[in-house]
Design a protein around this motif. Structure first.
Motif, PDB file in Angstrom:
ATOM      1  N   ARG A   1       0.810  -1.223   0.000  1.00  0.00           N
ATOM      2  CA  ARG A   1       0.000   0.000   0.000  1.00  0.00           C
ATOM      3  C   ARG A   1       0.844   1.273   0.000  1.00  0.00           C
ATOM      4  NH1 ARG A   1      -4.088  -0.286   4.399  1.00  0.00           N
ATOM      5  NH2 ARG A   1      -4.065  -2.528   4.232  1.00  0.00           N
TER       6      ARG A   1
ATOM      7  N   TYR B   1      -1.553  11.627  -3.988  1.00  0.00           N
ATOM      8  CA  TYR B   1      -2.616  10.641  -4.229  1.00  0.00           C
ATOM      9  C   TYR B   1      -3.975  11.226  -3.834  1.00  0.00           C
ATOM     10  CZ  TYR B   1      -5.718   6.662  -3.314  1.00  0.00           C
ATOM     11  OH  TYR B   1      -6.801   5.813  -3.279  1.00  0.00           O
TER      12      TYR B   1
ATOM     13  N   ARG C   1      -7.310  11.762  -6.273  1.00  0.00           N
ATOM     14  CA  ARG C   1      -8.498  10.949  -6.044  1.00  0.00           C
ATOM     15  C   ARG C   1      -9.761  11.769  -5.804  1.00  0.00           C
ATOM     16  NH1 ARG C   1      -9.379   6.381  -3.679  1.00  0.00           N
ATOM     17  NH2 ARG C   1     -11.466   7.203  -3.862  1.00  0.00           N
TER      18      ARG C   1
ATOM     19  N   ASP D   1      -7.333  -3.117  -6.719  1.00  0.00           N
ATOM     20  CA  ASP D   1      -7.848  -3.662  -5.465  1.00  0.00           C
ATOM     21  C   ASP D   1      -8.194  -5.133  -5.664  1.00  0.00           C
ATOM     22  OD1 ASP D   1      -8.706  -2.639  -2.637  1.00  0.00           O
ATOM     23  OD2 ASP D   1     -10.183  -4.132  -3.241  1.00  0.00           O
TER      24      ASP D   1
ATOM     25  N   GLY E   1     -12.918   4.259   4.434  1.00  0.00           N
ATOM     26  CA  GLY E   1     -12.758   4.027   5.869  1.00  0.00           C
ATOM     27  C   GLY E   1     -13.278   2.681   6.330  1.00  0.00           C
TER      28      GLY E   1
ATOM     29  N   SER F   1      -4.579 -11.878   3.082  1.00  0.00           N
ATOM     30  CA  SER F   1      -4.414 -11.046   4.282  1.00  0.00           C
ATOM     31  C   SER F   1      -5.033 -11.671   5.515  1.00  0.00           C
ATOM     32  CB  SER F   1      -5.015  -9.670   4.030  1.00  0.00           C
ATOM     33  OG  SER F   1      -4.371  -9.085   2.922  1.00  0.00           O
TER      34      SER F   1
ATOM     35  N   HIS G   1       2.679  -5.245   7.175  1.00  0.00           N
ATOM     36  CA  HIS G   1       1.377  -5.141   6.507  1.00  0.00           C
ATOM     37  C   HIS G   1       1.405  -3.796   5.785  1.00  0.00           C
ATOM     38  CE1 HIS G   1      -3.273  -5.993   6.760  1.00  0.00           C
ATOM     39  NE2 HIS G   1      -2.808  -6.038   5.530  1.00  0.00           N
TER      40      HIS G   1
HETATM   41  O1  CP3 Z   1      -0.317  -1.802  -2.173  1.00  0.00           O
HETATM   42  C1  CP3 Z   1      -0.568  -0.921  -3.036  1.00  0.00           C
HETATM   43  O2  CP3 Z   1      -0.109   0.235  -2.998  1.00  0.00           O
HETATM   44  C2  CP3 Z   1      -1.397  -1.351  -4.235  1.00  0.00           C
HETATM   45  C3  CP3 Z   1      -2.767  -1.119  -4.140  1.00  0.00           C
HETATM   46  C4  CP3 Z   1      -3.663  -1.973  -3.267  1.00  0.00           C
HETATM   47  C5  CP3 Z   1      -4.881  -1.467  -2.772  1.00  0.00           C
HETATM   48  N1  CP3 Z   1      -5.562  -2.480  -2.188  1.00  0.00           N
HETATM   49  C6  CP3 Z   1      -5.321  -0.083  -2.931  1.00  0.00           C
HETATM   50  C7  CP3 Z   1      -6.369   0.415  -2.010  1.00  0.00           C
HETATM   51  C8  CP3 Z   1      -3.582  -3.303  -2.903  1.00  0.00           C
HETATM   52  C9  CP3 Z   1      -2.466  -4.292  -3.127  1.00  0.00           C
HETATM   53  C10 CP3 Z   1      -4.811  -3.616  -2.231  1.00  0.00           C
HETATM   54  C11 CP3 Z   1      -5.145  -4.964  -1.765  1.00  0.00           C
HETATM   55  C12 CP3 Z   1      -6.232  -5.121  -0.795  1.00  0.00           C
HETATM   56  N2  CP3 Z   1      -7.473  -4.557  -0.800  1.00  0.00           N
HETATM   57  C13 CP3 Z   1      -6.176  -6.029   0.283  1.00  0.00           C
HETATM   58  C14 CP3 Z   1      -5.006  -6.906   0.589  1.00  0.00           C
HETATM   59  C15 CP3 Z   1      -3.907  -6.111   1.170  1.00  0.00           C
HETATM   60  C16 CP3 Z   1      -4.057  -5.807   2.624  1.00  0.00           C
HETATM   61  O3  CP3 Z   1      -4.053  -4.639   2.969  1.00  0.00           O
HETATM   62  O4  CP3 Z   1      -4.135  -6.776   3.404  1.00  0.00           O
HETATM   63  C17 CP3 Z   1      -7.394  -5.952   0.963  1.00  0.00           C
HETATM   64  C18 CP3 Z   1      -7.757  -6.715   2.207  1.00  0.00           C
HETATM   65  C19 CP3 Z   1      -8.212  -5.028   0.258  1.00  0.00           C
HETATM   66  C20 CP3 Z   1      -9.600  -4.635   0.572  1.00  0.00           C
HETATM   67  C21 CP3 Z   1      -9.648  -3.188   0.850  1.00  0.00           C
HETATM   68  N3  CP3 Z   1      -9.657  -2.215  -0.125  1.00  0.00           N
HETATM   69  C22 CP3 Z   1      -9.590  -2.532   2.112  1.00  0.00           C
HETATM   70  C23 CP3 Z   1      -9.567  -3.203   3.449  1.00  0.00           C
HETATM   71  C24 CP3 Z   1      -9.560  -1.148   1.848  1.00  0.00           C
HETATM   72  C25 CP3 Z   1      -9.412  -0.007   2.838  1.00  0.00           C
HETATM   73  C26 CP3 Z   1     -10.710   0.672   3.150  1.00  0.00           C
HETATM   74  C27 CP3 Z   1     -10.427   1.979   3.866  1.00  0.00           C
HETATM   75  O5  CP3 Z   1     -10.864   3.006   3.368  1.00  0.00           O
HETATM   76  O6  CP3 Z   1      -9.781   1.943   4.930  1.00  0.00           O
HETATM   77  C28 CP3 Z   1      -9.614  -0.986   0.466  1.00  0.00           C
HETATM   78  C29 CP3 Z   1      -9.566   0.287  -0.272  1.00  0.00           C
HETATM   79  C30 CP3 Z   1      -8.247   0.610  -0.829  1.00  0.00           C
HETATM   80  N4  CP3 Z   1      -7.503  -0.234  -1.606  1.00  0.00           N
HETATM   81  C31 CP3 Z   1      -7.570   1.845  -0.723  1.00  0.00           C
HETATM   82  C32 CP3 Z   1      -6.401   1.734  -1.473  1.00  0.00           C
HETATM   83  C33 CP3 Z   1      -5.368   2.798  -1.720  1.00  0.00           C
HETATM   84  C34 CP3 Z   1      -8.075   3.056   0.023  1.00  0.00           C
HETATM   85  C35 CP3 Z   1      -9.095   3.708  -0.848  1.00  0.00           C
HETATM   86  C36 CP3 Z   1      -9.101   5.209  -0.710  1.00  0.00           C
HETATM   87  O7  CP3 Z   1      -8.080   5.836  -1.005  1.00  0.00           O
HETATM   88  O8  CP3 Z   1     -10.157   5.736  -0.330  1.00  0.00           O
END
Ligand code: CP3
Length: 354
Positions: free
Chosen positions: A27, A36, A40, A76, A93, A210, A331
């Protein structure tokens, strides 16, 4: 200049020990970067993922800023499900939320009637984003990724984020046939998403399981590992593979995804380790044929620099117990992280921090 397939990251994943570990952060593209957050504004997460120019630019931001040794594709784990036509959005969130949770045998039947090949056909924006990114990156490798079947199922069965993933773990025992049908289908989904990224130029891939740490070792072996292996194994021998999960100490050896059956047709090249297990202990469990990735504790990113620097040095020293090491966090980067701290960790890993 070395090509991406000869980069420090790819060589470390293949098992070549180096003086300094290559470094990237899970991430690294995301909310810790003001550039970023600015890009966005007004675009929903999954729309950003499927807008090639935007996804590419977001992928490149942390490479320019931190000088990390790899980019990780901005997308994602739920993107391939969206491409398959599943109604899903990401709640800021909170995380992925599905309109129709997949809980009963007939829910599973309905979902798995979708041909995973549809993902490959619908993946043009992903393909284009990867191609633009790889062209811009030059020598720096791009890591593609997918969610593993269990982590995807943890969201799908629940309908959204959950703490202990009780519904997905429950289905394994209440209706094993449905569970295996669902997880088998998700393995094809994960594999389709990885293949698209590799075909478009990704130099390595990471499978994110994860939430695998919520499973007992017995359940992991019986209900999960075969499906994760099905997602990743078709890529063995093509690009290097990394398998990551949180809280996986008790199942770490299984995370290598070795097929104990007939012909040992390979294994994950690297296993990602969270902050709970020191890397020398992880290396002892994983043995001489696996690269370790990790495992700076994300909690220490807020510590005074001398405390964090000592921790980073300790992680690097312990990583020497493995055949090779890729430095990363245990992580993902927490959204509130000061990005200058990440840049300084990279400089230290590169021997440039005074
Ligand atoms: O790592 C990177 O920089 C590449 C991008 C990436 C994202 N999600 C971008 C993202 C990767 C590899 C993921 C994988 C992902 N998504 C996982 C496995 C990795 C881990 O963290 O264990 C999981 C469980 C998800 C599901 C998911 N998507 C979650 C739990 C969230 C966070 C929700 C939040 O707002 O807290 C997302 C959204 C997400 N995926 C964001 C990003 C940058 C945040 C979205 C935003 O900017 O509003």
């Amino acid at each position: 200049m070395p090509q991406p397939h000869e980069s420090a990251l790819v060589r470390a994943l293949r098992g070549e020990r180096q003086d300094r570990p290559p470094v990237w952060f899970m991430r690294q593209a995301g909310r810790s970067l003001p550039e970023y957050r600015e890009l966005r504004v007004g675009t929903r997460m999954l729309d950003a993922c499927l807008t090639p120019d935007l996804a590419s630019e977001i992928t490149l931001q942390p490479v320019r800023r931190h000088r990390v040794d790899a980019a990780v594709f901005f997308s994602d784990i739920v993107v391939p499900l969206k491409l398959a036509g599943v109604e899903v959005h990401i709640e800021p969130g909170r995380g992925p939320v599905f309109a129709d949770p997949v809980r009963t045998a007939s829910d599973v039947d309905r979902l798995t009637a979708i041909d995973p090949a549809a993902i490959v056909e619908a993946a043009a924006p992903v393909r284009e984003a990867v191609q633009i990114t790889v062209a811009e990156l030059g020598d720096t490798p791009l890591i593609g990724f997918a969610g593993a079947p269990f982590t995807l199922a943890a969201y799908l069965v629940e309908g959204g984020p959950s703490k202990e993933h009780l519904r997905a773990r429950g289905m394994m025992h209440a209706d094993p046939a449905s569970w295996h049908r669902l997880a088998g289908w998700l393995a094809q989904v994960s594999h389709a998403f990885l293949s698209v990224q590799v075909a478009a130029g990704a130099s390595a891939v990471q499978l994110f399981d994860s939430w695998a740490g919520s499973l007992s070792p017995a359940d992991y072996r019986a209900f999960v590992a075969p499906h994760s292996r099905a997602a990743l194994a078709p890529l063995f021998g093509t690009v290097p593979t990394i398998h990551f999960g949180v809280g996986t100490g008790p199942i770490l050896a299984d995370m290598r995804l070795i097929d104990e059956g007939a012909d040992a047709s390979g294994r994950a090249d690297a296993v990602g380790v969270d902050w709970r297990l020191p890397l020398d202990e992880a290396a002892a469990i994983l043995g001489p044929d696996t690269t370790v990735q990790g495992n700076i504790d994300p909690a220490l990113l807020t510590a005074p620099w001398d405390v964090l620097a000592a921790h980073v040095d300790d992680v690097i020293a312990r990583g020497r117990a493995a055949r090779a090491h890729v430095l990363n966090l245990g992580h993902g980067v927490p959204p509130e992280t000061d990005p200058t701290v990440l840049t300084r960790i990279v400089a230290r890993a590169h021997g440039e921090d005074g």
